[in-house]
Design a protein around this motif. Structure first.
Motif, PDB file in Angstrom:
ATOM      1  N   VAL A  48     -24.874 -46.598 -46.238  1.00 15.96           N
ATOM      2  CA  VAL A  48     -23.969 -45.290 -46.311  1.00 15.96           C
ATOM      3  C   VAL A  48     -25.148 -44.341 -46.941  1.00 15.96           C
ATOM      4  O   VAL A  48     -25.258 -43.074 -46.645  1.00 15.96           O
ATOM      5  CB  VAL A  48     -22.912 -45.579 -47.319  1.00 15.96           C
ATOM      6  N   ALA A  49     -25.992 -44.774 -47.596  1.00 15.55           N
ATOM      7  CA  ALA A  49     -27.170 -43.914 -48.467  1.00 15.55           C
ATOM      8  C   ALA A  49     -28.008 -43.764 -47.362  1.00 15.55           C
ATOM      9  O   ALA A  49     -28.404 -42.307 -47.298  1.00 15.55           O
ATOM     10  CB  ALA A  49     -27.779 -44.700 -49.552  1.00 15.55           C
ATOM     11  N   PHE A  50     -28.568 -44.475 -46.605  1.00 16.45           N
ATOM     12  CA  PHE A  50     -29.518 -44.125 -45.364  1.00 16.45           C
ATOM     13  C   PHE A  50     -28.861 -43.115 -44.530  1.00 16.45           C
ATOM     14  O   PHE A  50     -29.505 -41.868 -44.170  1.00 16.45           O
ATOM     15  CB  PHE A  50     -30.132 -45.212 -44.769  1.00 16.45           C
ATOM     16  N   LYS A  59     -23.310 -38.441 -50.191  1.00 21.27           N
ATOM     17  CA  LYS A  59     -22.773 -39.898 -49.863  1.00 21.27           C
ATOM     18  C   LYS A  59     -21.287 -39.808 -50.032  1.00 21.27           C
ATOM     19  O   LYS A  59     -20.529 -40.767 -49.238  1.00 21.27           O
ATOM     20  CB  LYS A  59     -23.319 -40.907 -50.797  1.00 21.27           C
ATOM     21  N   SER A  60     -20.644 -38.881 -50.774  1.00 18.97           N
ATOM     22  CA  SER A  60     -19.340 -39.017 -51.012  1.00 18.97           C
ATOM     23  C   SER A  60     -18.606 -38.608 -49.674  1.00 18.97           C
ATOM     24  O   SER A  60     -17.320 -38.878 -49.592  1.00 18.97           O
ATOM     25  CB  SER A  60     -19.053 -37.932 -52.089  1.00 18.97           C
ATOM     26  N   ARG A  61     -19.216 -37.964 -48.732  1.00 16.74           N
ATOM     27  CA  ARG A  61     -18.660 -37.718 -47.518  1.00 16.74           C
ATOM     28  C   ARG A  61     -18.561 -38.819 -46.481  1.00 16.74           C
ATOM     29  O   ARG A  61     -17.912 -38.591 -45.374  1.00 16.74           O
ATOM     30  CB  ARG A  61     -19.052 -36.547 -46.971  1.00 16.74           C
ATOM     31  N   VAL A  75     -17.809 -46.092 -39.798  1.00 16.02           N
ATOM     32  CA  VAL A  75     -17.993 -45.149 -40.795  1.00 16.02           C
ATOM     33  C   VAL A  75     -17.203 -43.915 -40.566  1.00 16.02           C
ATOM     34  O   VAL A  75     -17.347 -43.453 -39.186  1.00 16.02           O
ATOM     35  CB  VAL A  75     -19.724 -44.892 -40.988  1.00 16.02           C
ATOM     36  N   GLU A  76     -16.530 -43.406 -41.488  1.00 17.62           N
ATOM     37  CA  GLU A  76     -16.009 -42.009 -41.453  1.00 17.62           C
ATOM     38  C   GLU A  76     -16.937 -40.894 -41.934  1.00 17.62           C
ATOM     39  O   GLU A  76     -17.109 -41.217 -43.123  1.00 17.62           O
ATOM     40  CB  GLU A  76     -14.583 -42.093 -42.002  1.00 17.62           C
ATOM     41  N   ILE A  77     -16.939 -39.833 -41.386  1.00 12.64           N
ATOM     42  CA  ILE A  77     -17.772 -38.776 -41.840  1.00 12.64           C
ATOM     43  C   ILE A  77     -17.007 -37.594 -42.078  1.00 12.64           C
ATOM     44  O   ILE A  77     -16.628 -37.059 -40.811  1.00 12.64           O
ATOM     45  CB  ILE A  77     -19.100 -38.591 -41.002  1.00 12.64           C
ATOM     46  N   GLU A  78     -16.786 -37.198 -43.163  1.00 10.85           N
ATOM     47  CA  GLU A  78     -15.903 -35.801 -43.576  1.00 10.85           C
ATOM     48  C   GLU A  78     -16.568 -34.634 -43.192  1.00 10.85           C
ATOM     49  O   GLU A  78     -18.048 -34.612 -43.650  1.00 10.85           O
ATOM     50  CB  GLU A  78     -15.407 -35.734 -44.803  1.00 10.85           C
TER      51      GLU A  78
END
Length: 90
Positions: A48-50, A59-61, A75-78
Motif C-alpha cells: 500500500v505504501a509503495f 495512503k489513506s486513499r 486494492v481499491e484506489i479512491e
C-alpha cells in the motif's frame, strides 16, 4: 474509484513495479515487488505504501480489500479511474 489486482512478490531485493500481466481467467493484474517479508501483514503494508508513493497519492486513499494472505490481491484506489491509472502506470 478503481479496483486494481496486484500479484505481490515479497522479500525482493528492490521495490519495483514489473508491469502488467493476465491470469488464467483473463484478469489483468500488476506485478509488484516489495522488500518486506509476508509476516504479520508487513508485505501488505509495504504494498500500500509503495503503490501510494508510485501513484503520488496519500495512503489513506488506498485500501486492500481482498487477498490478505494470498499472492493475488485487490486494492481499491479512491479518486482515480481506469484512464487515470493507465496514464500513471502504462
Amino acid at each position: 474509484m478503481v479496483k486494481l489486482f496486484v500479484r505481490l512478490t515479497p522479500k525482493a531485493s528492490v521495490e519495483r513495479i514489473d508491469g502488467w500481466d493476465k491470469d488464467d481467467k483473463g484478469r489483468r493484474f500488476l506485478k509488484i515487488r516489495v522488500r518486506a517479508a509476508p509476516i504479520e501483514g508487513r508485505a501488505n503494508e509495504a504494498l500500500v505504501a509503495f503503490l501510494a508513493k508510485s501513484l503520488k497519492l496519500p495512503k489513506s486513499r488506498l485500501s486492500l480489500v481482498a487477498g490478505d494472505t494470498a499472492r493475488l490481491k485487490q486494492v481499491e484506489i479512491e479518486g482515480l479511474d481506469e484512464a487515470g491509472l493507465a496514464e500513471l502506470i502504462p
